[in-house]
Design a protein around this motif. Structure first.
Motif, PDB file in Angstrom:
ATOM      1  N   GLU A 245      30.604 -57.571 -36.721  1.00  0.00           N
ATOM      2  CA  GLU A 245      29.544 -56.824 -37.394  1.00  0.00           C
ATOM      3  C   GLU A 245      29.714 -55.320 -37.196  1.00  0.00           C
ATOM      4  O   GLU A 245      28.771 -54.562 -37.369  1.00  0.00           O
ATOM      5  CB  GLU A 245      28.182 -57.280 -36.869  1.00  0.00           C
ATOM      6  CG  GLU A 245      27.904 -58.763 -37.057  1.00  0.00           C
ATOM      7  CD  GLU A 245      27.933 -59.208 -38.508  1.00  0.00           C
ATOM      8  OE1 GLU A 245      27.624 -58.377 -39.381  1.00  0.00           O
ATOM      9  OE2 GLU A 245      28.276 -60.387 -38.767  1.00  0.00           O
TER      10      GLU A 245
ATOM     11  N   LEU B 110      23.036 -61.258 -34.160  1.00  0.00           N
ATOM     12  CA  LEU B 110      22.795 -60.495 -35.383  1.00  0.00           C
ATOM     13  C   LEU B 110      21.320 -60.454 -35.736  1.00  0.00           C
ATOM     14  O   LEU B 110      20.827 -59.481 -36.300  1.00  0.00           O
ATOM     15  CB  LEU B 110      23.595 -61.095 -36.543  1.00  0.00           C
ATOM     16  CG  LEU B 110      23.604 -60.302 -37.843  1.00  0.00           C
ATOM     17  CD1 LEU B 110      24.103 -58.886 -37.625  1.00  0.00           C
ATOM     18  CD2 LEU B 110      24.434 -61.010 -38.890  1.00  0.00           C
TER      19      LEU B 110
ATOM     20  N   ARG C 256      33.086 -63.601 -36.785  1.00  0.00           N
ATOM     21  CA  ARG C 256      32.402 -62.503 -37.474  1.00  0.00           C
ATOM     22  C   ARG C 256      32.435 -61.249 -36.615  1.00  0.00           C
ATOM     23  O   ARG C 256      32.108 -61.303 -35.429  1.00  0.00           O
ATOM     24  CB  ARG C 256      30.925 -62.846 -37.755  1.00  0.00           C
ATOM     25  CG  ARG C 256      30.699 -63.890 -38.830  1.00  0.00           C
ATOM     26  CD  ARG C 256      29.216 -64.145 -39.016  1.00  0.00           C
ATOM     27  NE  ARG C 256      28.524 -63.019 -39.612  1.00  0.00           N
ATOM     28  CZ  ARG C 256      28.017 -63.010 -40.843  1.00  0.00           C
ATOM     29  NH1 ARG C 256      28.146 -64.064 -41.626  1.00  0.00           N
ATOM     30  NH2 ARG C 256      27.381 -61.945 -41.296  1.00  0.00           N
TER      31      ARG C 256
ATOM     32  N   MET D 121      29.116 -57.877 -31.970  1.00  0.00           N
ATOM     33  CA  MET D 121      28.449 -56.652 -32.344  1.00  0.00           C
ATOM     34  C   MET D 121      28.804 -55.565 -31.338  1.00  0.00           C
ATOM     35  O   MET D 121      29.455 -55.842 -30.325  1.00  0.00           O
ATOM     36  CB  MET D 121      26.926 -56.874 -32.415  1.00  0.00           C
ATOM     37  CG  MET D 121      26.531 -57.932 -33.432  1.00  0.00           C
ATOM     38  SD  MET D 121      24.755 -58.012 -33.703  1.00  0.00           S
ATOM     39  CE  MET D 121      24.455 -56.427 -34.488  1.00  0.00           C
TER      40      MET D 121
END
Length: 478
Positions: free
Chosen positions: A314, A22, A312, A333
């Motif tokens: 993103e 990130l 997570r 991601m």
């Protein structure tokens, strides 16, 4: 205590490699909403703004690099903060030259000015408690001391440097005994038990003239290049570009090594409230607030029978699902996914080094390429074509430019674009498209009050970002 004016100084460089993917060199962690809706930079700027019963924060001075200058102004505007001076460092030379430049700049108008220097990527949830700590340091500053802030340790942390106090403190400023490098686990446990050691937060409070005097006495070699770089600085669209010829001659050294470890007039204010430098994904996991099973999720993430795990996503289009995970962190991601044991959080930087060695763009390059007018991201890249999504802020405009190797199609999907193609200017609205032949001189602008989004299809022998000839640019880019 009398009402005191303070000039905040936000240090806004670094790449945050331990928070990859990130945080990357092109868009580091301070500009990312890691915890909550605001970015770390915005939260830091807000924390050092406004007026309390005893403090009044002036417009912030920011030190950053050329790549981040428009991100800084955009995010300050988004936080409702008008900046003061924004100094552009030609290259990173660590914190000592940066802080000296800030002090010299402030001393030009007020040598007595009180300055509060802070990194722009820390989490301090209780701003009022931090303001109270700053107020405690003012008396020491008035007596000629420089002040640093130490965090009361909550555990035997090995990722931080420490400050040893000359005596135990009841919360009041205490003279510093010495700086301590990052310890091993056994030494960290000993220092935690001793009660006279604090984590080094890298936050400083001082009068401009006292900091300059400290450099004169303890690091005189930095004065000439930094002074010359400031004297020959050029104003550029409201930014102050330090002279690269002289700046490059300044030693690459931290403020701790250059001055603070040798300064006889350094006091420490203990800060016992919550604080984190978010130095790894394990710290993000703690700040996110794990549930009773130790699971923290963010975005489109689902945990099933997991414990002590961070998940997570993103991307709104990417679902992350963990099943039966323990002590694992997963950050996904569009272009990269990190999966690691939670105990290896400090080793994420090794992934960045490995990706650099193999020439992977993901090592340093963020999927969204931020520009002063907005951003773009590549959706598909082929041998002779590229498809991008481009977002342009209201009132913003790209440069007037042409290309040697590619033609382009623009399809507006949100908002309205004002398009220049050679001598023709026209409006292109949603669901309309326009063709830009190879070699034409063109520009896109957003004349509206909402963001404009378009899909760009490039075709040609070469679709690299350096195939641009600029004729006019409101952001003064070469």
């Amino acid at each position: 205590m009398p009402f005191t004016q303070i000039t905040p100084v936000l240090l806004c460089g670094g790449s945050g490699t331990r928070l990859w993917p990130l945080s990357r060199k092109s868009y580091p962690k301070q500009f990312v909403p890691l915890v909550g809706e605001e970015t770390l930079f915005q939260a830091s700027a807000k924390r050092l703004s406004g007026t309390t019963e005893t403090l009044s924060f002036g417009a912030p001075m920011v030190l950053t690099n050329a790549d981040f200058r428009f991100i800084v102004t955009e995010q300050l505007a988004g936080a409702g903060i008008d900046p003061g001076a924004i100094l552009i460092e030609p290259e990173g030379r660590n914190t000592a030259p940066a802080i000296l430049a800030a002090a010299l700049r402030q001393a030009e108008t007020d040598p007595e000015a009180i300055m509060l220097v802070a990194p722009s990527d820390h989490v301090v949830p209780d701003a009022a408690a931090f303001h109270a700590a700053v107020a405690l340091g003012l008396e020491a500053v008035a007596a000629g001391d420089m002040v640093t802030f130490g965090i009361t340790p909550t555990h035997a942390e090995t990722a931080y440097g420490y400050l040893e106090l000359s005596e135990k403190s009841d919360g009041q400023p205490v003279k510093l005994s010495r700086f301590v490098e990052k310890p091993d686990a056994a030494r960290a446990a000993e220092m935690l038990a001793a009660g006279t050691f604090l984590w080094n937060a890298g936050i400083f409070l001082f009068r401009a003239k006292d900091m300059i005097a400290a450099f004169e006495a303890l690091a005189p070699g930095l004065l000439a290049p930094v002074k010359a770089s400031l004297a020959e600085a050029k104003t550029d669209l409201g930014f102050l570009r330090l002279s690269p010829e002289h700046w490059g001659g300044a030693e690459d050294i931290s403020i701790d090594y250059a001055v603070m470890e040798k300064a006889p007039n350094l006091s420490v204010v203990p800060f016992a409230e919550a604080w984190s430098d978010l130095g790894g994904w394990d710290a993000v996991w703690r700040e996110t607030g794990p549930d009773e099973n130790g699971v923290a999720t963010s975005g489109e993430a689902t945990a099933i029978d997991c414990s002590n795990t961070l998940l997570r996503s993103e991307s709104e289009r990417l679902e992350v699902v963990g099943i039966g995970l323990e002590n694992i962190m997963v950050i996904a991601m569009n272009d990269a996914v990190l999966v690691a044991d939670m105990t290896r959080a400090q080793d994420v930087k090794l992934a960045v080094s490995a990706l650099k060695a193999k020439g992977a763009a993901q090592a340093t390059h963020f999927p969204k390429d931020h520009r002063p007018w907005g951003w773009f991201e590549s959706l598909v890249v082929g041998g002779r074509f590229q498809v991008k999504r481009i977002m342009v802020h209201p009132g913003a405009a790209l440069s007037l430019q042409s290309h040697f190797h590619r033609s382009e199609h623009w399809i507006v999907v949100e908002g309205t674009a004002r398009v220049t193609i050679d001598d023709e200017v026209k409006l292109v609205t949603e669901n309309q498209s326009v063709y830009l032949p190879l070699g034409c001189v063109h520009r896109m602008e957003n004349p509206g009050k909402v963001p404009m989004v378009l899909i760009e299809v490039q075709t040609g022998a070469y679709v690299g970002e350096d195939d641009i000839v600029r004729y006019e640019d409101v952001y003064a880019r070469s």
